[in-house]
Design an enzyme around this catalytic site. Sequence first.
Site, short mmCIF file in Angstrom:
data_model
loop_
_atom_site.label_atom_id
_atom_site.label_comp_id
_atom_site.label_asym_id
_atom_site.label_seq_id
_atom_site.Cartn_x
_atom_site.Cartn_y
_atom_site.Cartn_z
CG HIS A 25 -0.76 -0.15 2.50
ND1 HIS A 25 0.17 0.64 3.12
CD2 HIS A 25 -1.26 -0.97 3.46
CE1 HIS A 25 0.23 0.30 4.39
NE2 HIS A 25 -0.60 -0.68 4.62
CG HIS A 68 -4.18 -5.57 12.88
ND1 HIS A 68 -5.08 -4.53 12.84
CD2 HIS A 68 -3.13 -5.19 12.09
CE1 HIS A 68 -4.59 -3.57 12.05
NE2 HIS A 68 -3.42 -3.96 11.58
CD GLU A 87 -3.36 -3.04 7.53
OE1 GLU A 87 -2.86 -2.76 8.64
OE2 GLU A 87 -2.88 -2.64 6.45
CG ASP A 119 -1.52 -6.73 6.67
OD1 ASP A 119 -2.55 -6.44 7.30
OD2 ASP A 119 -0.39 -6.31 7.00
CG HIS A 167 -1.35 0.30 12.30
ND1 HIS A 167 -1.47 0.77 11.02
CD2 HIS A 167 -1.52 -1.05 12.19
CE1 HIS A 167 -1.67 -0.25 10.17
NE2 HIS A 167 -1.70 -1.34 10.86
CG ASP A 177 0.69 -4.57 11.68
OD1 ASP A 177 1.15 -5.53 11.03
OD2 ASP A 177 -0.36 -4.00 11.38
CE1 TYR A 219 5.35 -3.43 8.95
CE2 TYR A 219 5.25 -2.46 11.15
CZ TYR A 219 4.65 -3.17 10.12
OH TYR A 219 3.35 -3.59 10.25
CG HIS A 240 4.22 -7.61 8.76
ND1 HIS A 240 3.67 -8.04 7.57
CD2 HIS A 240 3.33 -6.73 9.28
CE1 HIS A 240 2.50 -7.45 7.39
NE2 HIS A 240 2.27 -6.66 8.41
#
Length: 409
Positions: free
Chosen positions: A27, A82, A84, A86, A149, A168, A196, A227
């Site tokens: 992104h 989370h 999100e 991903d 986040h 994250d 990151y 990650h």
Amino acid sequence: MPELLQKIPNAPVTWVGAVDWNVRNFHGYKTSLGSSYNAYIVEGSEKVAVIDSVKAPFSSELMDKVKQVVDPAKVDYIVCNHAEPDHSGSIKDLVKLCPNAKVVTNNLCKKMLGMMNDTAEWQWQVVRDQDELSLGDRTLKFITSPMVHWPESMYSYLVEDEILFSMDSFGQHFASSKRFDTDYEWPLLLRQMKEYYANILMLFGKTIQRAVKKVAGLPIKVVAPAHGLILTDRIPDVLAKYDDWTHLRPEKKVVILYDTMYDSTERMAREIYRGAADAGCEVKLLRLRENDLTKVADEILDAAGWAIGSATLNENMMPTVGAAMTYLKGLLDPADKPVMSFGSHGWNGKGVDELNKMLEAMKANVVTETIKSKFRPTPEDVEKCYQAGLELGRKALEHYESKHTEAAE
Ligand SMILES: Cc1cc2nc3c(=O)[nH]c(=O)nc-3n(C[C@H](O)[C@H](O)[C@H](O)COP(=O)(O)O)c2cc1C
Ligand SMILES: [Fe+2]
Ligand SMILES: [Fe+2]
């Protein structure tokens, strides 16, 4: 080719994530070393939990790996830390694969998953901050970490093995065949972790401090992020870095961002550079045509001061400068690092005027007057740039001192 399954030593935990070797744009973030989406299976004596999932295109890899580790019918829980995509993008497939599993998450995350998926058939177990879930001889504890986040984000902690699943936070975009911090040199891990942090987490310093405080009392042997590499040896080093970054505690460094068409703005940038260097700062000169936003954020994170310059193009700043300002406005809060603006124009200085409006909008700490030159800077303009660079460098050093004194208190 599916990646190898990897076990966390001395714990009933297997990494079943996916390595995204070829992603170069996450992104907008230029992921030069690729990334990974980490998912884990925790096998307790009575219950089995999958922690997080992977980005949708890697779903079949995750399904294959889960099948290699356990009979999917024996998976009791799918924990979502989370929402999100991903990390949550293949929960829908996990739910199908594991017919007896409940999706374990907090209420807000449940709502978000419902906005992204058809969850009519999903079974849920909603947890709150500090709730525990028994897997028999193992216990998962959930610690909410709002705005790390996203609002729904939370940590999961495996009590007996002292493993923090940190989603994250503490992550890095880093594709690798090996899974642990001990497999790579610290400078490489640090570089990926800083980049990151700068690009994904810089805005959330305060909420990350709060989340870290919430888990500070827990014994932590392993940090397993969503990650990149799993941390075992480097946890104290990483926490020290996060302490600096979340407080925006800088190096003695000035970053000069600019773009130019015919080099007049470049000439100005180089004089500001000389001035700031003479003040005693390390200086980085980044022409925005060549330097992507990922690099910009990475350098700004630990800058004690910055300058931003643009030639005027069609009554505006150059689009590369506009993009950098938009990106930094989103990431830098408070924007209290000393900053100055400059640029060359032909008949009106509207480019720098627009740039100044953006500095104002982000409540930036502008410390010198804007310097404008008409076409090629005159010797007086050059001298002004040098003096402004000197002043910016001095203010940057003061900023450095104040941030580090604050830390010592
Ligand atoms: C396509 C183009 C559009 C321009 N538009 C403006 C403008 O709207 N207002 C202005 O004052 N100067 C304008 N200029 C003049 C440049 O701002 C001027 O040449 C300036 O010195 C360029 O700085 P640089 O050498 O750093 O590229 C324009 C120049 C070009 C090539
Ligand atoms: Fe995220
Ligand atoms: Fe992520």
